[in-house]
Scaffold this active site. Structure first.
Site, short mmCIF file in Angstrom:
data_model
loop_
_atom_site.label_atom_id
_atom_site.label_comp_id
_atom_site.label_asym_id
_atom_site.label_seq_id
_atom_site.Cartn_x
_atom_site.Cartn_y
_atom_site.Cartn_z
N ARG A 175 1.20 10.76 -3.51
CA ARG A 175 2.31 11.55 -2.99
C ARG A 175 3.66 10.89 -3.32
NH1 ARG A 175 1.62 14.98 1.33
NH2 ARG A 175 3.49 14.21 2.35
N ARG A 179 9.87 4.91 -9.56
CA ARG A 179 10.87 5.32 -10.55
C ARG A 179 11.56 4.11 -11.17
NH1 ARG A 179 12.94 9.26 -6.69
NH2 ARG A 179 11.54 11.07 -6.83
N ARG A 251 -5.47 11.92 12.95
CA ARG A 251 -4.47 11.00 13.51
C ARG A 251 -3.52 11.84 14.35
NH1 ARG A 251 -5.83 6.14 13.67
NH2 ARG A 251 -3.70 5.33 13.50
N ARG A 281 7.89 4.32 11.74
CA ARG A 281 9.24 4.66 11.30
C ARG A 281 10.11 5.07 12.49
NH1 ARG A 281 7.51 10.04 7.69
NH2 ARG A 281 6.50 11.16 9.37
N GLU A 302 8.13 6.28 15.91
CA GLU A 302 6.89 7.01 15.66
C GLU A 302 5.70 6.06 15.59
OE1 GLU A 302 7.57 10.03 12.67
OE2 GLU A 302 5.50 9.87 12.01
N TYR A 350 -4.25 17.69 4.10
CA TYR A 350 -2.93 17.07 4.31
C TYR A 350 -1.95 17.90 3.48
CZ TYR A 350 0.17 12.83 4.29
OH TYR A 350 1.18 11.90 4.44
N ASP A 352 1.81 19.80 2.70
CA ASP A 352 3.24 19.96 2.95
C ASP A 352 3.52 21.42 3.28
OD1 ASP A 352 3.84 17.31 2.55
OD2 ASP A 352 4.14 17.54 0.39
N1 UDP Z 1 3.37 4.87 2.81
C1 UDP Z 1 3.50 3.51 2.93
N2 UDP Z 1 4.73 2.98 3.13
C2 UDP Z 1 5.83 3.74 3.24
C3 UDP Z 1 5.71 5.14 3.14
C4 UDP Z 1 4.46 5.69 2.93
O1 UDP Z 1 2.50 2.80 2.87
O2 UDP Z 1 6.93 3.19 3.45
C5 UDP Z 1 2.02 5.44 2.57
C6 UDP Z 1 1.29 5.77 3.88
O3 UDP Z 1 -0.10 5.53 3.70
C7 UDP Z 1 1.57 7.24 4.03
C8 UDP Z 1 1.53 7.71 2.58
O4 UDP Z 1 2.10 6.64 1.84
O5 UDP Z 1 0.59 7.87 4.82
C9 UDP Z 1 2.26 9.01 2.30
O6 UDP Z 1 3.62 8.86 2.69
P1 UDP Z 1 4.54 10.08 3.11
O7 UDP Z 1 5.92 9.57 3.24
O8 UDP Z 1 4.28 11.20 2.19
O9 UDP Z 1 3.95 10.39 4.57
P2 UDP Z 1 4.28 11.55 5.65
O10 UDP Z 1 5.77 11.70 5.70
O11 UDP Z 1 3.54 12.76 5.18
O12 UDP Z 1 3.72 10.98 6.91
#
Ligand code: UDP
Length: 387
Positions: A175, A179, A251, A281, A302, A350, A352
């Site tokens: 996902r 870059r 989860r 976060r 969160e 999962y 979006d």
């Molecule tokens: N992830 C991570 N560190 C980060 C952000 C994301 O390890 O700083 C991993 C984590 O396993 C997460 C996945 O990447 O579930 C997908 O991240 P995304 O930001 O897409 O998660 P969402 O916002 O859908 O919870």
């Protein structure tokens, strides 16, 4: 001529709202049953009465898509304001830019690499012995190497999923891009934006049609399927069968809300990647509406944990192995002639928001194109289905 059908729907989130509108516009009657006191599912937003900040009640939802039809659909019901998701990450007392980009690499390694130099450097760190990464960890080691993986992904992922990243599928990490330039836009889609007056009003407008009835605070039970010509079920697929083969893992999230004057963190989303920090976060909701001005701030810390009975299921947990239970439920779901399982919980994916809407549009189109059943050519009700 196809008679008017009476369609029952479990849930009033994006999936059922989109399907209901499509079917209602073709003359069918839709009744949506929503256990919560509001529509829009987990993308529900409401203004905090004191500060007037638009709060993403079930966590951050940023709309992004490459799908022109989906983008046109959401814009039909709501004005979307320009928004670019620029996520930051706190790691070992320092703040970095996400997704991993040239700035992150230069900050983290204390370098001034050009794009080509950074690419060559990261390639030198990558584990090229992994040719076909299957797990989250293999995917990370193959593409960014151990140091960046351990700093940004290992701890966060352990907190988010409570599963060893060697057992999580590579798709979760796919996902996120890496870059070799300074583009820190979290998403790489043609369209990105935020609904000016929130997702809930957008969904309310979708549902505002004479053929649509919404019953809030009301569940649709599987036993009621026979009351309708067809049912779309966006609740958990295992819940439809009373979890009789066991519960699928999800989860859930806990949000610790706090408020403060002014600007707390200067951005909408700050990830905390260290394993020792218990939350994943902090979201500061005023920054999801950058076109508005607020003096008082609403933030969420969160926390992710295993979903227990009675909790809100958020993320389906897919592992690299052992999906027999899911397959068993999916086979039974597919055998339900008068029920279509939709959405994140109904299909255990999962997803979006844009993917959810695309799937809902396709599902409605397939339903409308299917040959009418015998029960629909008479005034009789559809045959009741047993679970
Ligand atoms: N992830 C991570 N560190 C980060 C952000 C994301 O390890 O700083 C991993 C984590 O396993 C997460 C996945 O990447 O579930 C997908 O991240 P995304 O930001 O897409 O998660 P969402 O916002 O859908 O919870």
């Amino acid at each position: 001529m196809t008679p008017t059908l009476h369609i029952g729907m479990a849930g009033a989130g994006l999936s059922c709202a989109v399907i209901a509108r499509e079917l209602a516009e073709r003359g069918h009657r839709c009744t949506l049953f929503e256990t919560r006191p509001h529509v829009a599912g987990n993308c529900h937003t409401e203004r905090d009465p004191a500060s007037q900040v638009m709060v993403h009640t079930y966590g951050p939802h940023i709309f992004h898509t490459d799908d022109d039809e989906v983008w046109a659909l959401v814009n039909r019901y709501m004005t979307f304001m320009p928004f670019v998701n620029r996520v930051k990450a706190t790691v070992q007392g320092r703040v970095y830019s996400l997704p991993i980009n040239l700035h992150t690499i230069n900050q983290f390694f204390g370098k001034t690499f050009s794009p080509a130099e950074a690419q060559a450097f990261i390639t030198s760190l990558a584990d090229t012995s992994i040719t076909d990464p299957q797990s989250f960890e293999e995917q990370a080691l193959r593409f960014i190497g151990r140091e960046l993986y351990e700093a940004f992904f290992r701890g966060y992922t352990l907190k988010q999923w409570e599963v060893d990243p060697r057992k999580l599928p590579a798709a979760i990490l796919k996902r996120l891009p890496v870059r070799f330039n300074y583009n820190d836009n979290y998403f790489f889609h043609k369209h990105q934006g935020m609904p000016k007056d929130g997702y809930t009003l957008m969904v309310q407008r979708m549902l505002d049609h004479p053929n649509i009835t919404v019953k809030l605070n009301t569940a649709l039970s599987p036993a009621q399927v026979s009351d309708f010509d067809h049912v779309f079920w966006s609740g958990p697929v295992d819940g439809f069968f009373g979890n009789d083969q066991g519960a699928l893992p999800y989860r859930t999230l806990d949000f610790e809300r706090f408020e403060a004057e002014g600007d707390v963190q200067g951005c909408a989303v700050m990830n905390y990647c260290d394993e020792e920090v218990p939350f994943t976060r902090i979201t500061e909701h005023q920054h999801f509406s950058p076109w508005e001005t607020h003096t008082h701030s609403v933030c969420y810390r969160e926390f992710s944990r295993t979903c227990q009975p009675g909790d809100v299921p958020y993320y389906p947990v897919h592992l690299t192995e052992g999906d027999e239970l899911l397959k068993a439920y999916q086979a039974r779901a597919a055998a339900q002639k008068n029920v279509t399982f939709v959405g994140r919980l109904g299909t255990y994916r999962y997803m979006d928001m844009d993917v959810t809407i695309r799937a809902a549009l396709d599902c409605a189109a397939a339903f409308l194109a299917r040959p009418a059943r015998a029960s629909e050519q008479t005034t009789e009700r559809a045959t009741p289905q047993t679970a």
